[in-house]
Write an enzyme that holds these catalytic residues in place. Structure first.
Site, PDB file in Angstrom:
ATOM      1  N   ARG A  56      12.370  -8.792   5.768  1.00 25.23           N
ATOM      2  CA  ARG A  56      12.829  -7.398   5.863  1.00 25.23           C
ATOM      3  C   ARG A  56      13.881  -7.249   6.960  1.00 25.23           C
ATOM      4  NH1 ARG A  56       7.623  -3.515   5.123  1.00 25.23           N
ATOM      5  NH2 ARG A  56       7.432  -3.778   7.375  1.00 25.23           N
ATOM      6  N   LYS A 107       0.830  -1.212   0.000  1.00 26.21           N
ATOM      7  CA  LYS A 107       0.000   0.000   0.000  1.00 26.21           C
ATOM      8  C   LYS A 107       0.865   1.264   0.000  1.00 26.21           C
ATOM      9  CE  LYS A 107      -2.275  -0.893   3.830  1.00 26.21           C
ATOM     10  NZ  LYS A 107      -1.702  -2.184   4.237  1.00 26.21           N
ATOM     11  N   ARG A 152      -0.488  -9.891  12.902  1.00 33.13           N
ATOM     12  CA  ARG A 152      -0.994  -8.766  12.099  1.00 33.13           C
ATOM     13  C   ARG A 152      -1.924  -9.264  10.994  1.00 33.13           C
ATOM     14  NH1 ARG A 152       4.364  -5.954  10.285  1.00 33.13           N
ATOM     15  NH2 ARG A 152       3.078  -4.304   9.427  1.00 33.13           N
ATOM     16  N   ARG A 163      -9.004   0.854   9.567  1.00 31.86           N
ATOM     17  CA  ARG A 163      -8.553  -0.520   9.785  1.00 31.86           C
ATOM     18  C   ARG A 163      -9.685  -1.399  10.307  1.00 31.86           C
ATOM     19  NH1 ARG A 163      -3.001   0.089   9.044  1.00 31.86           N
ATOM     20  NH2 ARG A 163      -1.860  -1.603  10.013  1.00 31.86           N
ATOM     21  N   ARG A 204      12.785  -5.753  12.574  1.00 34.46           N
ATOM     22  CA  ARG A 204      11.928  -4.882  13.382  1.00 34.46           C
ATOM     23  C   ARG A 204      10.958  -5.742  14.188  1.00 34.46           C
ATOM     24  NH1 ARG A 204       9.010  -0.898   9.434  1.00 34.46           N
ATOM     25  NH2 ARG A 204       7.329  -2.086  10.361  1.00 34.46           N
TER      26      ARG A 204
HETATM   27  P1  AMP Z   1       1.220  -0.049   9.162  1.00 34.53           P
HETATM   28  O1  AMP Z   1       2.561   0.484   8.784  1.00 34.53           O
HETATM   29  O2  AMP Z   1       0.075   0.623   8.466  1.00 34.53           O
HETATM   30  O3  AMP Z   1       1.134  -1.552   9.090  1.00 34.53           O
HETATM   31  O4  AMP Z   1       1.032   0.340  10.698  1.00 34.53           O
HETATM   32  C1  AMP Z   1       1.913  -0.100  11.706  1.00 34.53           C
HETATM   33  C2  AMP Z   1       1.140  -0.304  12.999  1.00 34.53           C
HETATM   34  O5  AMP Z   1       0.532   0.927  13.404  1.00 34.53           O
HETATM   35  C3  AMP Z   1      -0.013  -1.292  12.906  1.00 34.53           C
HETATM   36  O6  AMP Z   1       0.409  -2.635  13.089  1.00 34.53           O
HETATM   37  C4  AMP Z   1      -0.917  -0.822  14.038  1.00 34.53           C
HETATM   38  O7  AMP Z   1      -0.433  -1.236  15.299  1.00 34.53           O
HETATM   39  C5  AMP Z   1      -0.750   0.682  13.969  1.00 34.53           C
HETATM   40  N1  AMP Z   1      -1.778   1.303  13.091  1.00 34.53           N
HETATM   41  C6  AMP Z   1      -1.588   1.913  11.894  1.00 34.53           C
HETATM   42  N2  AMP Z   1      -2.738   2.379  11.399  1.00 34.53           N
HETATM   43  C7  AMP Z   1      -3.698   2.054  12.299  1.00 34.53           C
HETATM   44  C8  AMP Z   1      -5.107   2.250  12.373  1.00 34.53           C
HETATM   45  N3  AMP Z   1      -5.792   2.871  11.402  1.00 34.53           N
HETATM   46  N4  AMP Z   1      -5.761   1.766  13.465  1.00 34.53           N
HETATM   47  C9  AMP Z   1      -5.109   1.159  14.460  1.00 34.53           C
HETATM   48  N5  AMP Z   1      -3.789   0.925  14.462  1.00 34.53           N
HETATM   49  C10 AMP Z   1      -3.077   1.370  13.394  1.00 34.53           C
END
Ligand code: AMP
Length: 213
Positions: A123, A13, A167, A88, A156
């Site tokens: 990664r 994304k 996840r 989300r 990470r």
């Molecule tokens: P991402 O890089 O989008 O996968 O985001 C990394 C982490 O941030 C996710 O695993 C969540 O813990 C948190 N996160 C990002 N966006 C959201 C959202 N819209 N709602 C809740 N947690 C989020």
């Protein structure tokens, strides 16, 4: 154009958001990036969010909704934006509607779980300079050592295999229902994520032009 990018973590994304950003000249808004920055800086938001993020869980809705509310009120979002990683879950999508945001298009990038696993668990990031690598797709010259600064390459916390699995479960249980939510509103377009980034980009741009982007 106000659009949402949907897809599992690691579906690409962020990468596609950058391309769309350049093509349509609208900002990409990533709640994940905003949260990671807050963690890095050790702000109050970062301190609250870190434990959830390291465990592969969603950060509480009230925190991310207030981030989005503030960000979308900034002037650069007036002409449209791409949301990457928000909403989300259905509650967040409803909150977006309550903020009066009318979404034009939801683009879902589909990638199989086993491909996501391979992409994310491979990664590596440099603990010193932050450069990123991938054991299969972008290996460092010497294993475990940064090409740029000779720093140590680490996994990470949220790319550890058990966290990626968590996840993905969170994605299927909480985020995937958004496909039905937006399909019912006639807003959903699906793109099959390809092995090569450029191939996915082509499909994304084709889809955008069909929707007037
Ligand atoms: P991402 O890089 O989008 O996968 O985001 C990394 C982490 O941030 C996710 O695993 C969540 O813990 C948190 N996160 C990002 N966006 C959201 C959202 N819209 N709602 C809740 N947690 C989020």
């Amino acid at each position: 154009m106000k659009m949402i990018l949907l897809g599992a973590p690691g579906a690409g994304k962020g990468t596609q958001a950058e391309v769309i950003c350049d093509t349509l000249h609208i900002p990409a808004v990533s709640t994940g990036n905003i949260l990671k920055e807050a963690v890095r800086k050790g702000t109050e938001l970062g301190v609250k969010a870190k434990g959830f993020m390291d465990a592969g869980q969603l950060v509480p809705d009230d925190l991310v909704i207030s981030i989005i509310k503030e960000r979308l009120a900034e002037p650069d979002c007036a002409g449209g934006f791409i949301l990457d990683g928000f909403p989300r879950n259905v509650q967040q999508a409803q909150a977006l509607e309550e903020l009066g945001v009318a979404i034009d298009l939801v683009l879902d990038i589909e990638v199989a779980d086993e491909d996501i696993m391979r992409r994310l668990t491979g990664r590596r990031v440099c603990a010193s300079c932050g450069a990123s690598y991938h054991t299969a797709f972008k290996p460092s010259k010497a294993e475990g050592v940064c090409d740029r600064c000779s720093g140590e390459l680490i996994v990470r916390a949220d790319d550890a295999p058990e966290t990626v699995a968590k996840r993905l479960t969170v994605y299927h249980e909480q985020t995937e229902p958004l496909k039905d939510f937006y399909e019912a509103k006639g807003k959903l377009a699906i793109v099959q994520g390809q092995e090569e980034v450029a191939d996915t980009t082509k499909l994304v741009l084709d889809t955008l032009s069909r929707y007037g982007g």
